[in-house]
Design an enzyme around this catalytic site. Sequence first.
Site, PDB file in Angstrom:
ATOM      1  CG  HIS A 285      -2.063   0.976   1.123  1.00 36.91           C
ATOM      2  ND1 HIS A 285      -1.917   2.324   1.381  1.00 36.91           N
ATOM      3  CD2 HIS A 285      -3.361   0.790   0.771  1.00 36.91           C
ATOM      4  CE1 HIS A 285      -3.090   2.921   1.205  1.00 36.91           C
ATOM      5  NE2 HIS A 285      -3.978   2.024   0.828  1.00 36.91           N
TER       6      HIS A 285
ATOM      7  CG  ASP B 147      -7.753  -1.731  -2.740  1.00 33.24           C
ATOM      8  OD1 ASP B 147      -8.877  -1.226  -2.572  1.00 33.24           O
ATOM      9  OD2 ASP B 147      -6.704  -1.084  -2.639  1.00 33.24           O
TER      10      ASP B 147
END
Length: 432
Positions: free
Chosen positions: A308, A366
């Site tokens: 991330h 995600d």
Amino acid sequence: MSKKEINLCDAEGNTTTLPLKTGSHGPTVIDISNLYQQSGYFTYDPGFTSTASCRSAITYIDGEEGILLYRGYPIEQLAAQSSYIEVCYLLLYGELPNGEQLAKFDHIIKHHSMVHEGLKNFYSGFHHDAHPMAIMVGTVGALSAFYHDSTDITQARHREISAHRLISKMPTMASYCYKYSNGQPFVYPQNHLSYAENFLQMMFSLPSEPYKANPTFVKALDLILILHADHEQNASTSTVRLASSSGANPFASIAAGIASLWGPAHGGANEAVIKMLEEMVNSGQNIEHYIKKAKDKQDPFRLMGFGHRVYKNHDPRAKIIRNMCHELVDELGAENQPLFEMAMKLEKIALEDEYFIQRRLYPNVDFYSGIILRAMGIPLNMFTVIFAMARTVGWIAHWLEMMDDPQQKIGRPRQLYTGHKRRDYRSVVDRD
């Protein structure tokens, strides 16, 4: 005693004194609002990665430690004990509601979920295969034409009414995008259903037969909404703030946020996860083939949904949603579902392989949200729409906060000009 100012010295020996400001969490910031006036210099910060664009008391992120707080409450506690509607109240008003406040707020959101019948005509103006996010940008922006009675942003009550309307109507409008693309009739909201349950029934029910949402789907969707409700000063939130700074009405500002979220570098990550998994399954190659490609710096292939940009250690939302993902996959059964089976194999390798551990390339939110939405039967082009539905309350909370900020002013970033120096115009006959 902590320092309250800092001295900056340029090459000529001129000193500029700038104040320091300290928040309740995070690094101290240098207040450069008067830098140009005092020194004649601007700062250069592409992407504003080292610039605090505003003061905010809504959300705090510590990317190094993997911390996410909504109004001071850890995301882990809210995800385990709260609901999306309660989180909405918290983000909007700054405190958790008592029982009476929550019941009243829930009633308001449920009883304002219908949209003006005239707005439904907008959908028929779009091509049948238009992307749902394109439709959302247009229809959300058009809300100001139907609800202009609450667009006086100088009135606190108008701002609150607009906030409630946006949160209430977003699931209805999102479901209409899906229904229109399928040629199915629009389904009205039902006031006795929860926020997540109502969205699922508007998405998947038909007038010809009864429908009851899978309780695990409802639980999973509510969790996804909580985890995506806000994420500090990201691209779409900053877009909403910048658009709003001109005095634009809230519907136009939120439409601008939706347009920003639509970008693949922002809201399309979970969709990219599913496309990657489909490619891996359909190729006929084993998973080791793709792991080798991912480790090869010369290979353009990248594992989507791992690591991330903000969280350098771990994504706290991923730890939470991982359990929900496994619960859902276990209920549906991964057998004979090659996509889920591939995802679970990939997760196992990423959590155990030293290459991924050393680089902190752990599965992020995600990765799991994409698998969950796919398992629920949500089509790929609706993934970002659901993200927008969840993030609406965060955008509105930041908009409300900015409207109450006495230091609020129209956004006007500076630039480092690299074009031609001044030159004089010559007529066309002199340019040969």
